[in-house]
Scaffold this active site. Structure first.
Site, PDB file in Angstrom:
ATOM      1  N   HIS A 155       0.849  -1.203   0.000  1.00 27.18           N
ATOM      2  CA  HIS A 155       0.000   0.000   0.000  1.00 27.18           C
ATOM      3  C   HIS A 155       0.873   1.238   0.000  1.00 27.18           C
ATOM      4  O   HIS A 155       1.910   1.299   0.653  1.00 27.18           O
ATOM      5  CB  HIS A 155      -1.011  -0.026   1.140  1.00 27.18           C
ATOM      6  CG  HIS A 155      -0.493   0.303   2.515  1.00 27.18           C
ATOM      7  ND1 HIS A 155      -0.344   1.607   2.966  1.00 27.18           N
ATOM      8  CD2 HIS A 155      -0.126  -0.485   3.551  1.00 27.18           C
ATOM      9  CE1 HIS A 155       0.083   1.587   4.213  1.00 27.18           C
ATOM     10  NE2 HIS A 155       0.246   0.327   4.600  1.00 27.18           N
ATOM     11  N   ASP A 171       5.661   2.981   7.111  1.00 29.56           N
ATOM     12  CA  ASP A 171       4.313   2.434   6.856  1.00 29.56           C
ATOM     13  C   ASP A 171       3.570   3.350   5.873  1.00 29.56           C
ATOM     14  O   ASP A 171       2.867   4.246   6.298  1.00 29.56           O
ATOM     15  CB  ASP A 171       3.530   2.326   8.172  1.00 29.56           C
ATOM     16  CG  ASP A 171       2.166   1.687   7.983  1.00 29.56           C
ATOM     17  OD1 ASP A 171       1.922   1.097   6.925  1.00 29.56           O
ATOM     18  OD2 ASP A 171       1.343   1.790   8.908  1.00 29.56           O
ATOM     19  N   GLU A 181      -5.354   1.809   1.963  1.00 29.94           N
ATOM     20  CA  GLU A 181      -5.203   0.658   2.868  1.00 29.94           C
ATOM     21  C   GLU A 181      -5.471   1.092   4.301  1.00 29.94           C
ATOM     22  O   GLU A 181      -6.119   0.383   5.075  1.00 29.94           O
ATOM     23  CB  GLU A 181      -3.785   0.069   2.767  1.00 29.94           C
ATOM     24  CG  GLU A 181      -3.595  -1.240   3.532  1.00 29.94           C
ATOM     25  CD  GLU A 181      -3.104  -1.078   4.968  1.00 29.94           C
ATOM     26  OE1 GLU A 181      -3.007  -2.073   5.681  1.00 29.94           O
ATOM     27  OE2 GLU A 181      -2.829   0.075   5.405  1.00 29.94           O
ATOM     28  N   GLU A 182      -4.958   2.264   4.653  1.00 32.68           N
ATOM     29  CA  GLU A 182      -5.014   2.691   6.059  1.00 32.68           C
ATOM     30  C   GLU A 182      -6.437   2.810   6.601  1.00 32.68           C
ATOM     31  O   GLU A 182      -6.705   2.369   7.719  1.00 32.68           O
ATOM     32  CB  GLU A 182      -4.226   3.997   6.239  1.00 32.68           C
ATOM     33  CG  GLU A 182      -2.712   3.842   6.034  1.00 32.68           C
ATOM     34  CD  GLU A 182      -2.035   3.019   7.135  1.00 32.68           C
ATOM     35  OE1 GLU A 182      -2.724   2.529   8.042  1.00 32.68           O
ATOM     36  OE2 GLU A 182      -0.797   2.877   7.052  1.00 32.68           O
ATOM     37  N   ASP A 220       4.306  -4.814   3.812  1.00 36.12           N
ATOM     38  CA  ASP A 220       3.803  -3.695   4.605  1.00 36.12           C
ATOM     39  C   ASP A 220       4.762  -3.485   5.771  1.00 36.12           C
ATOM     40  O   ASP A 220       4.782  -4.279   6.712  1.00 36.12           O
ATOM     41  CB  ASP A 220       2.384  -4.021   5.097  1.00 36.12           C
ATOM     42  CG  ASP A 220       1.686  -2.801   5.681  1.00 36.12           C
ATOM     43  OD1 ASP A 220       2.375  -1.786   5.959  1.00 36.12           O
ATOM     44  OD2 ASP A 220       0.462  -2.869   5.861  1.00 36.12           O
ATOM     45  N   HIS A 264       2.026   5.352  12.358  1.00 35.08           N
ATOM     46  CA  HIS A 264       0.855   6.232  12.284  1.00 35.08           C
ATOM     47  C   HIS A 264       1.062   7.573  13.011  1.00 35.08           C
ATOM     48  O   HIS A 264       0.095   8.213  13.420  1.00 35.08           O
ATOM     49  CB  HIS A 264      -0.408   5.516  12.788  1.00 35.08           C
ATOM     50  CG  HIS A 264      -0.762   4.318  11.956  1.00 35.08           C
ATOM     51  ND1 HIS A 264      -1.751   3.437  12.285  1.00 35.08           N
ATOM     52  CD2 HIS A 264      -0.235   3.865  10.793  1.00 35.08           C
ATOM     53  CE1 HIS A 264      -1.818   2.479  11.361  1.00 35.08           C
ATOM     54  NE2 HIS A 264      -0.912   2.716  10.451  1.00 35.08           N
TER      55      HIS A 264
HETATM   56 ZN   LIG Z   1       0.725  -0.368   6.497  1.00 31.02          ZN
END
Ligand SMILES: [Zn+2]
Length: 301
Positions: free
Chosen positions: A122, A134, A168-169, A197, A267
Site C-alpha cells: 500500500h 508504513d 489501505e489505512e 507492509d 501512524h
Molecule cells: Zn501499512
C-alpha cells in the site's frame, strides 16, 4: 570430505548430497533452462525512493493519505519510474469516503497470463504523518524489485504484475476494490499474491513471514524463511491479516510476503525517513528479489 567421518556419518552425508541434488532438480524451471541468478541491490538503489516520498509529504502538509495531493503525487512518482523502465501501467479509480482513490498496476510484458505472480504494497499513509516506514518502505521494496526485473530484461515463466494500493489505512479499500473487480477467470489466473507492509522498521530487527494460516502459501513462506536463514536472520511466522493480503485471502487467492513489524512511530508524524533503517530496508528488498526470481522461473506451484 574429511576422512575422519565414520561410515554411517559418511553415508548420511552422501544421502544429504543426493537429496540436495534432487531438490535442485525439482527447483529447475519447467523449460529445463537454469533460472538466472537474482541480482542484489544496495541502499543506493532503494533509499532514493523513500527520500522522494518524504519530499512529497513535506510539500503536501506532511502526509500522503487517501484523497490528498500527497497521495496522487506518490502515485505519479512510482508510475513515472515504471513507465521509463518499460512497464505497462494502469491507474484504477475507486471511491472511498467521498474521495477518489487510486490503485497503480504495472505489468511486465511476457510470461504466462494464466499464471500471474502479483506483488503489492500500500502506497497511502495515514493523515497524521508521512508514512515512510508504513508504507513507503514496502512501496520502495516492490518498486526497486520491479525496476530490477526491467534492468535484467527478465523473461519470466509466470506473468509478473506489481501493484501499489490506495486507501489501505482506512480499511484495505484499494486492494478490496481490485479483487472485487476481478472476473472469475482473473482470480483463478493469480497463482499467488505477495504483500509487503513495513519492510524497514528501525527498532525491530526481525522479519515476520506470512507462512501459515488460512490462504497463506506455505511453500513461498518457506522460501522467504530459507532466504533469511541462509543469511543468519531469524524469521517469525505471522498469519495473513491486517494488510492487503486479507483482501486476496477473502477471495481464495493464496498469499505470502513479510513485514519487519510495528515501528515506534507507526501512524505518527515521526514515521519519517529517520524511522527507516537503510540496512533492514535493503535486506528486505533483496529477499523479495531473491524469492521473486525463484517464483518467476516456473509456473509450477
Ligand atoms: Zn501499512
Amino acid at each position: 570430505m574429511k576422512s575422519s567421518l565414520r561410515p554411517s556419518l559418511l553415508a548420511a552425508r552422501l544421502l544429504g548430497v543426493a537429496l540436495a541434488l534432487s531438490a535442485l532438480a525439482a527447483a529447475a524451471p519447467a523449460e529445463g533452462v537454469a533460472a538466472p541468478a537474482a541480482p542484489t541491490v544496495s541502499e543506493r538503489d532503494v533509499m532514493p525512493h523513500l527520500d522522494a516520498l518524504q519530499r512529497i509529504a513535506d510539500r503536501n502538509g506532511g502526509n500522503r493519505a487517501h484523497g490528498t495531493r500527497g497521495y496522487t503525487e506518490s502515485v505519479a512518482y512510482v508510475r513515472q519510474a515504471l513507465d521509463r523502465a518499460g512497464f505497462r501501467t494502469d491507474l484504477q479509480r475507486f471511491e472511498h469516503d467521498g474521495k477518489a482513490g487510486w490503485n497503480l498496476i504495472a505489468d511486465w510484458p511476457g510470461g504466462d497470463p494464466n499464471h500471474v505472480l502479483l506483488t503489492g504494497a500500500h502506497l497511502d499513509s495515514v493523515e497524521q504523518g508521512p508514512g515512510i516506514n508504513d508504507n513507503g518502505s514496502g512501496s520502495a521494496t516492490v518498486l526497486t524489485t520491479a525496476l530490477q526485473v526491467a534492468k535484467a530484461r527478465l523473461k519470466p515463466a509466470r506473468h509478473l504484475r506489481f501493484a501499489w494500493w490506495g486507501a489501505e489505512e482506512p480499511g484495505l479499500f484499494g486492494s478490496a476494490d481490485y479483487v472485487d473487480r476481478l472476473p472469475a477467470e482473473g482470480r483463478g489466473a493469480i497463482d499467488l499474491y505477495l504483500n509487503f507492509d513495513q519492510t524497514g522498521s528501525r527498532n525491530t530487527q526481525q522479519w515476520l513471514v506470512v507462512q501459515d494460516g488460512p490462504q497463506a502459501d506455505e511453500a513461498t513462506g518457506q522460501a522467504f524463511a530459507s532466504w533469511f536463514a541462509a543469511r543468519g536472520h531469524a524469521t517469525f511466522d505471522i498469519g495473513v491479516g491486517g494488510s492487503d493480503n486479507e483482501s486476496f485471502g477473502n477471495a481464495g487467492i493464496p498469499s505470502s510476503g513479510f513485514s519487519t513489524g510495528i515501528s515506534d512511530c507507526i501512524h505518527e508524524a515521526c514515521d519519517n525517513l529517520a524511522n527507516v533503517d537503510p540496512a533492514t530496508e535493503t535486506t528486505s528488498t533483496n529477499a523479495l528479489i531473491g524469492v521473486l526470481w525463484q517464483l518467476a522461473a516456473t509456473t509450477r506451484p
